[in-house]
Design an enzyme around this catalytic site. Structure first.
Site, PDB file in Angstrom:
ATOM      1  CG  ASP A   1      -2.350  -3.793  -0.707  1.00  0.00           C
ATOM      2  OD1 ASP A   1      -3.095  -3.964   0.278  1.00  0.00           O
ATOM      3  OD2 ASP A   1      -2.011  -2.667  -1.110  1.00  0.00           O
TER       4      ASP A   1
ATOM      5  CD  GLU B   1      -7.862   1.156  -7.832  1.00  0.00           C
ATOM      6  OE1 GLU B   1      -8.979   1.187  -7.295  1.00  0.00           O
ATOM      7  OE2 GLU B   1      -6.808   1.290  -7.179  1.00  0.00           O
TER       8      GLU B   1
ATOM      9  CB  CYS C   1      -0.893   0.004   1.243  1.00  0.00           C
ATOM     10  SG  CYS C   1      -1.825   1.533   1.439  1.00  0.00           S
TER      11      CYS C   1
ATOM     12  CB  VAL D   1       5.390 -12.378 -21.846  1.00  0.00           C
ATOM     13  CG1 VAL D   1       6.193 -12.067 -20.592  1.00  0.00           C
ATOM     14  CG2 VAL D   1       4.723 -11.128 -22.362  1.00  0.00           C
TER      15      VAL D   1
END
Length: 150
Positions: free
Chosen positions: A55, A90, A48, A70
């Site tokens: 998180d 986000e 965070c 990838v």
């Protein structure tokens, strides 16, 4: 990088930040075929940016490759570089999708960030580049929405 230019097959240090991490593209063995490649990271971690507390998320990345894929070790190292990185859910989710796009320029990509609750509130983040190519089989991401004890 090794002579092949890849991190694969050699000892490399974990990048300390997402900005320092390198995603390695490798040739798509079937560039003439539309198909979905999926990477799942059920134990993704970041910090965070306000409290510094960890998180946790379950990430599902689906993409339809064009000329490149990838390479998975480089993706693991990139995702690990978020462990000490402070960013909102986000930001992490969208940044990962955008770095993959910048590296391999797929036909299409979607990422689902299923974040575990902290403070009683799960935050899920979903993003895709456009409508998936017609005729491609796109399975459900397979992650159930968070459900408490109720």
């Amino acid at each position: 990088m090794s002579e092949s230019g890849l991190q694969l097959g050699r000892q490399v240090d974990t990048p300390t930040t997402p900005e320092d991490a390198v995603l390695d593209p490798v040739p798509n063995p079937h560039p003439d075929t539309l198909y979905v490649a999926r990477y799942v990271a059920p134990e993704f971690t970041s910090l965070c940016p306000v409290t510094g507390q960890p998180d946790f998320a379950h990430l599902v990345i689906d993409y339809v490759p064009d000329q490149s894929l990838v390479e998975s070790k480089s993706l693991k190292l990139y995702l690990t570089s978020f462990r000490n990185h402070g960013a909102f859910h986000e930001g992490c989710t969208i940044d990962i999708g955008k770095k993959i796009i910048a590296t391999i320029k797929p036909h299409w990509l979607r990422i689902g960030g299923y974040w575990y609750p902290r403070g009683g509130l799960p935050i899920d983040v979903f993003w895709q580049t456009s409508v998936p190519p017609e005729g491609v089989w796109l399975p459900d991401q397979g992650v159930a929405p968070y459900r408490g004890r109720g």
